[in-house]
Write an enzyme that holds these catalytic residues in place. Sequence first.
Site, mmCIF file in Angstrom:
data_model
loop_
_atom_site.group_PDB
_atom_site.id
_atom_site.type_symbol
_atom_site.label_atom_id
_atom_site.label_comp_id
_atom_site.label_asym_id
_atom_site.label_seq_id
_atom_site.Cartn_x
_atom_site.Cartn_y
_atom_site.Cartn_z
ATOM 1 N N ALA A 240 0.823 -1.209 0.000
ATOM 2 C CA ALA A 240 0.000 0.000 0.000
ATOM 3 C C ALA A 240 0.862 1.266 0.000
ATOM 4 C CB ALA A 240 -0.922 -0.027 1.211
ATOM 5 N N HIS A 241 0.196 2.397 -0.035
ATOM 6 C CA HIS A 241 0.925 3.668 -0.148
ATOM 7 C C HIS A 241 1.780 3.954 1.082
ATOM 8 C CE1 HIS A 241 -3.054 5.893 1.129
ATOM 9 N NE2 HIS A 241 -2.758 4.932 1.949
#
Lengths: 348, 348, 348
Positions: A240-241
């Site tokens: 994920a980011h």
Amino acid sequence: MPDVSYTLAEIVGRLGGEVLGDAQTRVSQIATLSSAQAHQISFLANLKYRGQLAQSAAGAFILGRDAAGASARPRIIADNPYAYFARVSALFNPPPEAVPGVHPSAVVHPAAHIADDASIGANAVIEQGAQIGAGSIIGAGSVVGADCIIGTGCLLYANVSVYHGCMIGDRVILHSGCVIGADGFGLAPDGGRWLKIPQIGRVIIGNDVEIGANTTVDRGALDDTVIEEGVKLDNQIQVAHNVRIGAHTAIAACTGIAGSARIGAHCTIGGAAMIFGHIEIADRVNVSTNTLITRSLTQPGTYTSALPFSEHSEWLKNAVQMRHLDSMAKRIRALEKKLGELEKNQHE
Amino acid sequence: MPDVSYTLAEIVGRLGGEVLGDAQTRVSQIATLSSAQAHQISFLANLKYRGQLAQSAAGAFILGRDAAGASARPRIIADNPYAYFARVSALFNPPPEAVPGVHPSAVVHPAAHIADDASIGANAVIEQGAQIGAGSIIGAGSVVGADCIIGTGCLLYANVSVYHGCMIGDRVILHSGCVIGADGFGLAPDGGRWLKIPQIGRVIIGNDVEIGANTTVDRGALDDTVIEEGVKLDNQIQVAHNVRIGAHTAIAACTGIAGSARIGAHCTIGGAAMIFGHIEIADRVNVSTNTLITRSLTQPGTYTSALPFSEHSEWLKNAVQMRHLDSMAKRIRALEKKLGELEKNQHE
Amino acid sequence: MPDVSYTLAEIVGRLGGEVLGDAQTRVSQIATLSSAQAHQISFLANLKYRGQLAQSAAGAFILGRDAAGASARPRIIADNPYAYFARVSALFNPPPEAVPGVHPSAVVHPAAHIADDASIGANAVIEQGAQIGAGSIIGAGSVVGADCIIGTGCLLYANVSVYHGCMIGDRVILHSGCVIGADGFGLAPDGGRWLKIPQIGRVIIGNDVEIGANTTVDRGALDDTVIEEGVKLDNQIQVAHNVRIGAHTAIAACTGIAGSARIGAHCTIGGAAMIFGHIEIADRVNVSTNTLITRSLTQPGTYTSALPFSEHSEWLKNAVQMRHLDSMAKRIRALEKKLGELEKNQHE
């Protein structure tokens, strides 16, 4: 298929190690003990399988020092026979070489920069401002977004997608279907609806990283998502980011890492593990298969949360009790108290 | 949408079964009980839903023998009404047919071989030495690597990636985004870094296999990864290197199978199951959803390890006790011992 | 990178809120507290981090009303500072705009209809009868199947696959590698083999939906799969056939939803959750990460089934007892009974 052959003497000349038996034995490929033929070399990575050496038809073996006497056939003795096997295999099976040039069906933006000896495959697309380094191969149908920088000696297989602005080091391998730099899952609740938070960070990938098929690495929300050098990601992993994965960490397939988690260096993470967001994992941590890590781990070690399986009817009986664990614990405490009182009464 | 219609008499003429009521009833599509219209035929797969027949607007039904009297409407009686429904639906909804020829935007290597009546879609890429069999359809943007063999009557949807050297049987369906033959996750530790082990095996896929969207099947390290005939894989499954999946096994979405696992024939594996590497699963094993199989299973049966959910505050109380199970077991043993002594004392 | 700047006065003129301090302060991008520079604006979404304001180099802040006094720097006070941050970021980082026109390398079927100001990227493929609405962008290498309808203002990134006949609303974002409308996993057992059930439903996607990279949404078997407006799906999610997801529900990565499940509106579902098929989940339900939902949930609330991890040797001791829970429960009951009898005897 490679068409090369080497004598054992030539192999140790290139890779080190020591030959026992006929050093002029010539082999032309590496194979498992059970499938090797007389012109092939095989290997024993674990002493407990040495009983299989006699049955193997291999013409030669790679053995550890502890197994040097386990066969009389021509053999190379190596300190780390598994790593030696990897090197011999790379000798027989070198990675594909770039055929320099841009395939006529590829679409390269005039303001992209392709190194002279890079190779751009059929129907690949290189967008405005992107740079492809020397000796890099962009597979058929892959798309490299605007302003990306791809280093030297990289290998993007077919149908890879790299979003705009991502930076990829040297000798990076991206397998088919992997997606680098898609938007992170950034949403702000706003009166019963979700407001999209623009994802303006990038993905930065270090040298010698390999990323498996259909793995996704999201771009950062504001700052960057970072995969440090030498990291190996298997297939179908979700990063994920704003995650940071430390150097030389290896992660098995189907694992998910939530936003802003920081994984240390030299970790190994088993398949289908899930790592919570905003936590920090120390260097040299091992996470077991199917394990959910819900808080930071400050110490190296192995961590596990997998549930043991059982035959279904057995499982049904036990599973129902999992909902009563708190009550079971309370009943045990009550029993201990009562029993203590009974004992006291009896001694009085 | 298909534009064909059949009378019930014509349907049983092709597929067997028996008509009760007006055999000249004409139907033009199959539909669920709740959405069927008068010109459509519906079906009852489970007797317990027979109450829904009266409400349905369908012009005809497919019923099992046990439900023959559950409606007076025109109906086909079949031994296996669910399989019969599948066959009727295939009659109304045949798979897409190849429009023979290579789309002008496709890139076919001069040394590839495409059967005359195969169909190569827009922007597809067929690399050197690949063979595409008669009647096979390669979807837009799909890439078939060098020296692959694709059998007859196959259907690769858009954006499929098949790496070099893989062998695919006849009537195989590969859905979009699936990746066949990417490198397995083979790494040898070597002084704090990972050495890549070349993955030189292939993927061999039998006849009548279907593989779902974004599923990945890795090529073997030295020997091959094998998917036997009739296997059905749902979406987003990960099949690691050197796995073998036995004939007619069906695996639901999000499942992961680690390296060198051998799954038997006629197994069913639920969604998000995880199978350890180097284990063997017997024929006719059923693995439940979310179940982790950590060792070989030699007997048919159903195996489970899923954790039952509960309301979060309830779960919190029980989950904390999972870390005390060993101590709970010890305390129960201690209680049993003490209580035994108390009873003995009392009887003395 | 955007090249725009705004004064705080201009920002509140557009987005509401109130300026404290110099309203002529000019900022040109949004950044995190730790990385912001003097020409940038940062934000505090949670009062407990207000200690970080002093260290930040940001030229201005977005603060909630409760934090209005936490800094003397120029600042915008907003009711919902996180949503306000999202809006300011969108001001500085607007979504990409369509460059109207069809790239010469794209393949558009003559019987497709592309709005004049839509943008069709390099090597994209638009099949027969498909419609692309005004202002929509189809990324490089994406494939839109026959008879699909894509609304206005949509953004399909590179290498997206949409199967025939799917309907997509307005302002929908589909990230790379996502597959919309592949066949559901519909099989009828038939004498030891699996008979494929044709999947003739569609996927219907509402307005303002966003779907992450490599997520798959299968078409319905007979009826449609439906994603209602405002739904946000993260990466690598699997949505099986005939699922319905209610409006404004957000689902985190790696989650799987089995066939015919109905998820309510305004739900949040954590990463790697698994939802059984044919169940119904009420509106405003929260499902925790890694949780398996095995039956319908009729009440809003939070539901969990994740197993807490522990250090591996600790886990081994506790895990073995999970197979003895039923026996532990029985032993506790036996102890309670015996102890009750002992107490009775003692009091007699």
